[in-house]
Design a protein around this motif. Structure first.
Motif, PDB file in Angstrom:
ATOM      1  N   ASP A 128      -1.280  70.042   7.810  1.00 59.73           N
ATOM      2  CA  ASP A 128      -1.513  68.695   7.309  1.00 59.73           C
ATOM      3  C   ASP A 128      -0.728  67.669   8.120  1.00 59.73           C
ATOM      4  OD1 ASP A 128      -3.031  69.917   5.405  1.00 59.73           O
ATOM      5  OD2 ASP A 128      -1.669  69.532   3.723  1.00 59.73           O
ATOM      6  N   VAL A 129      -1.345  66.511   8.335  1.00 58.35           N
ATOM      7  CA  VAL A 129      -0.702  65.402   9.049  1.00 58.35           C
ATOM      8  C   VAL A 129      -0.858  64.131   8.222  1.00 58.35           C
ATOM      9  CG1 VAL A 129      -0.689  63.997  11.148  1.00 58.35           C
ATOM     10  CG2 VAL A 129      -1.169  66.450  11.297  1.00 58.35           C
ATOM     11  N   VAL A 185       1.623  62.026  22.075  1.00 57.51           N
ATOM     12  CA  VAL A 185       2.129  62.225  20.713  1.00 57.51           C
ATOM     13  C   VAL A 185       1.412  63.402  20.056  1.00 57.51           C
ATOM     14  CG1 VAL A 185       2.330  61.212  18.405  1.00 57.51           C
ATOM     15  CG2 VAL A 185       2.793  59.801  20.427  1.00 57.51           C
ATOM     16  N   VAL A 186       0.088  63.450  20.183  1.00 57.97           N
ATOM     17  CA  VAL A 186      -0.682  64.543  19.582  1.00 57.97           C
ATOM     18  C   VAL A 186      -0.269  65.883  20.186  1.00 57.97           C
ATOM     19  CG1 VAL A 186      -2.993  65.547  19.357  1.00 57.97           C
ATOM     20  CG2 VAL A 186      -2.634  63.118  18.887  1.00 57.97           C
ATOM     21  N   ASN A 211      -8.995  74.514  11.816  1.00 59.06           N
ATOM     22  CA  ASN A 211      -7.776  75.318  11.793  1.00 59.06           C
ATOM     23  C   ASN A 211      -6.643  74.694  12.603  1.00 59.06           C
ATOM     24  OD1 ASN A 211      -8.520  78.046  10.408  1.00 59.06           O
ATOM     25  ND2 ASN A 211     -10.252  77.507  11.708  1.00 59.06           N
ATOM     26  N   GLY A 212      -6.813  73.454  12.984  1.00 55.59           N
ATOM     27  CA  GLY A 212      -5.785  72.777  13.756  1.00 55.59           C
ATOM     28  C   GLY A 212      -5.047  71.765  12.905  1.00 55.59           C
ATOM     29  N   LEU A 213      -4.909  70.554  13.418  1.00 56.37           N
ATOM     30  CA  LEU A 213      -4.250  69.484  12.682  1.00 56.37           C
ATOM     31  C   LEU A 213      -5.259  68.801  11.769  1.00 56.37           C
ATOM     32  CD1 LEU A 213      -2.227  67.988  15.672  1.00 56.37           C
ATOM     33  CD2 LEU A 213      -1.418  69.590  13.935  1.00 56.37           C
ATOM     34  N   ARG A 214      -4.868  68.559  10.531  1.00 55.81           N
ATOM     35  CA  ARG A 214      -5.763  67.950   9.549  1.00 55.81           C
ATOM     36  C   ARG A 214      -5.163  66.643   9.059  1.00 55.81           C
ATOM     37  NH1 ARG A 214      -6.270  73.285   5.808  1.00 55.81           N
ATOM     38  NH2 ARG A 214      -4.154  72.560   5.378  1.00 55.81           N
ATOM     39  N   LEU A 215      -5.777  65.547   9.410  1.00 57.34           N
ATOM     40  CA  LEU A 215      -5.304  64.247   8.940  1.00 57.34           C
ATOM     41  C   LEU A 215      -5.646  64.114   7.458  1.00 57.34           C
ATOM     42  CD1 LEU A 215      -4.120  61.450   9.319  1.00 57.34           C
ATOM     43  CD2 LEU A 215      -6.342  60.681  10.204  1.00 57.34           C
ATOM     44  N   LYS A 216      -4.608  64.142   6.623  1.00 56.51           N
ATOM     45  CA  LYS A 216      -4.828  64.123   5.181  1.00 56.51           C
ATOM     46  C   LYS A 216      -4.596  62.772   4.541  1.00 56.51           C
ATOM     47  CE  LYS A 216      -5.781  67.234   3.093  1.00 56.51           C
ATOM     48  NZ  LYS A 216      -5.113  68.427   2.532  1.00 56.51           N
ATOM     49  N   LEU A 234      -6.956  62.857  16.140  1.00 52.00           N
ATOM     50  CA  LEU A 234      -6.824  63.951  15.185  1.00 52.00           C
ATOM     51  C   LEU A 234      -8.184  64.350  14.621  1.00 52.00           C
ATOM     52  CD1 LEU A 234      -3.620  62.699  13.352  1.00 52.00           C
ATOM     53  CD2 LEU A 234      -3.791  64.763  14.742  1.00 52.00           C
ATOM     54  N   ILE A 235      -9.026  63.375  14.354  1.00 51.36           N
ATOM     55  CA  ILE A 235     -10.370  63.666  13.856  1.00 51.36           C
ATOM     56  C   ILE A 235     -11.198  64.358  14.935  1.00 51.36           C
ATOM     57  CG2 ILE A 235     -12.532  62.607  13.062  1.00 51.36           C
ATOM     58  CD1 ILE A 235     -10.660  60.371  11.832  1.00 51.36           C
ATOM     59  N   GLU A 236     -11.070  63.892  16.160  1.00 54.35           N
ATOM     60  CA  GLU A 236     -11.797  64.485  17.294  1.00 54.35           C
ATOM     61  C   GLU A 236     -11.439  65.951  17.483  1.00 54.35           C
ATOM     62  OE1 GLU A 236     -10.686  64.458  21.862  1.00 54.35           O
ATOM     63  OE2 GLU A 236     -11.410  62.495  21.260  1.00 54.35           O
TER      64      GLU A 236
END
Length: 481
Positions: free
Chosen positions: A130-131, A461-462, A155-160, A147-149
């Motif tokens: 979660d991010v 940053v990502v 299974n990676g980073l999830r912008l919550k 992050l959406i891209e």
């Protein structure tokens, strides 16, 4: 048939092959968490033309254009393997196979080259991390786009969630609109809808909770189903450990700052010192856009030539901190109209070098001028080296660094004689060496380094967030050290 007809037929054939690549690339990414690359450039979610242009980039590395005709068999071979999460470079596979003299088939060579990502060796797919974005300005919105891209496999980073101050009536719709359209970076690639009743933005199917708060201490993120999250602070309001630790609330595991950190907060430049992050470190900084632009090439020059001292002058696009028209500002000059003036200001990039490159003994000084352009800046890095060299040698060295070294995601290289700042909007590199402007005389080298101070920095940053979250997967075939 004329030569022109032959060229057009060849082009249409390559278009057809590139089009057939798209569903294979997408399926590998969604179902197996595999990112397909061509010489370090991702092909995920790319158009037919983008795939063909990415292949053409190979001429910079191997001296000739790489065709989709050559890479397609390797992509097809990947579909027959029991692959785990990884990044697989079909461009490197094609080049390596051509140089191999063992007579292996494409299928045999591919299976051997990516063996570390298959069968019993493969990494198990990890649960997404979660991010949370704290602040939703220029950098915050670009991070949201990235992050959406990159969330294709799930299974990676999830912008919550996004945390902002309540701007009053229509706040959610306005923020969604700013994410959807950007005057510099163009339209959002996908669809965005707004759920005003629940304060949510839905972007490409990803539900993002918008949390209204005036203080980090007032939020319990577990109430929104957020756990072990990485919070990215884009406000710059807190820059030391004490201030940033306010974000370590229920549901938040780590804090990443998108500004130079103060005190004992580690300043991280991905590609240079990200490996120094301790597993239990819960507060880190990604330094500044200018620090990210100058540190990778500075490290490259130190590694090859040694650096005695240096000065960096940054010609930086204006930012939201400045005034549109003359008005009060706590800074002496930043109150003067940004679109109408060049404004002398300070930069902390030079002093931040010591944190990112602690082994560098050279003294680096710095200064900055803000100019009336909305994005893309240039750093002029003036170095006294430990040994004499030539312009041709330095350019060939930096070109190789940009193409084949571990810094190839940070450093790009351009030799176009007519390049100007707008050409680098959307660059994913931390900096781009301008070959035509480079000056070398004896032990003095002057490098001109372009950088998209918004998007290129956001990519860095990502990368840091991916590293600390554990979703930065290995690349095959393994790049040269």
């Amino acid at each position: 048939m004329t030569v022109n007809d032959d060229s057009f037929t060849n082009w249409k054939n390559r278009e057809e092959i590139a089009e057939s690549m798209i569903p294979i690339i997408g399926k590998l990414h969604r179902e197996r968490d595999v990112t397909v690359l061509v010489h370090s450039r991702s092909l995920v979610n790319k158009s037919v033309i983008s795939i063909l242009k990415t292949h053409r980039f190979a001429r910079q590395i191997v001296g000739g254009e790489l065709s989709v005709v050559e890479t397609m068999p390797f992509l097809q071979a990947l579909t027959t393997l029991d692959l785990g999460p990884s990044q697989i470079d079909i461009g490197m596979l094609a080049v390596a196979h051509k140089a191999d003299d063992r007579g292996l088939s494409v299928e045999e060579f591919t299976a051997e080259a990516v063996a570390g990502a298959t069968g019993a060796n493969k990494i198990e797919r990890r649960e997404g991390r979660d991010v949370v974005l704290y602040g939703f300005g220029r950098i915050g919105r670009l991070l949201a786009r990235l992050l959406i891209e990159k969330a294709g496999s799930g299974n990676g980073l999830r912008l919550k969630a996004i945390v902002v101050r309540d701007g009053g009536g229509g706040d959610l719709v306005k923020r969604a609109s700013l994410l959807r359209r950007d005057s510099i970076h163009g339209q959002f690639q996908g669809t965005i809808t707004v759920d005003e009743e629940n304060n949510r933005i839905v972007a490409n199917g990803h539900t993002i909770q918008v949390i209204y708060s005036d203080s980090p201490e007032s939020v319990d993120y577990t109430e929104y189903g957020i756990k072990n999250a990485i919070l990215i602070d884009n406000t710059g309001k807190w820059r030391d450990r004490e201030g940033l630790s306010k974000h370590l609330r229920p549901g938040i595991d780590k804090v990443v700052l998108t500004a130079p950190g103060k005190g004992d907060v580690p300043n991280i430049v991905h590609g240079v010192n990200h490996d120094m992050i301790k597993p239990d470190e819960n507060v880190i900084s990604c330094a500044s856009c200018t620090t990210n632009a100058i540190v990778p090439p500075l490290k490259a020059m130190e590694d090859e030539y040694g650096v005695l001292r240096g000065h960096v002058e940054t010609i930086h696009s204006f930012t939201n901190d400045q005034n549109l028209l003359d008005n009060y500002h706590k800074g002496d000059r930043r109150g003067r109209s940004a679109p109408l003036n060049m404004v002398i200001t300070e930069t902390g990039a030079a002093s931040a070098v010591a944190k990112a490159l602690p082994d560098l003994r050279a003294t680096i000084t710095g200064s900055s001028i803000r100019v009336p352009t909305p994005d893309v800046s240039i750093a002029i890095l003036n170095l006294q080296l430990k040994r004499e060299t030539t312009r041709a040698e330095v350019l060939e060295y930096l070109r190789e660094v940009s193409l084949t070294s571990p810094l190839k995601r940070q450093i790009d290289f351009i030799s176009a004689p007519d390049a100007v700042s707008s050409d680098f909007i959307g660059s994913r590199h931390a900096s781009i060496v301008d070959a035509g402007a480079t000056k070398v005389e004896g032990d003095n080298a002057i490098l001109y380094l372009w950088y998209d101070n918004e998007f290129g920095y956001s990519c860095q940053v990502v990368r840091v967030v991916q590293h600390v979250s554990g979703v930065e997967y290995p690349t095959y075939p393994a790049p040269a050290a």
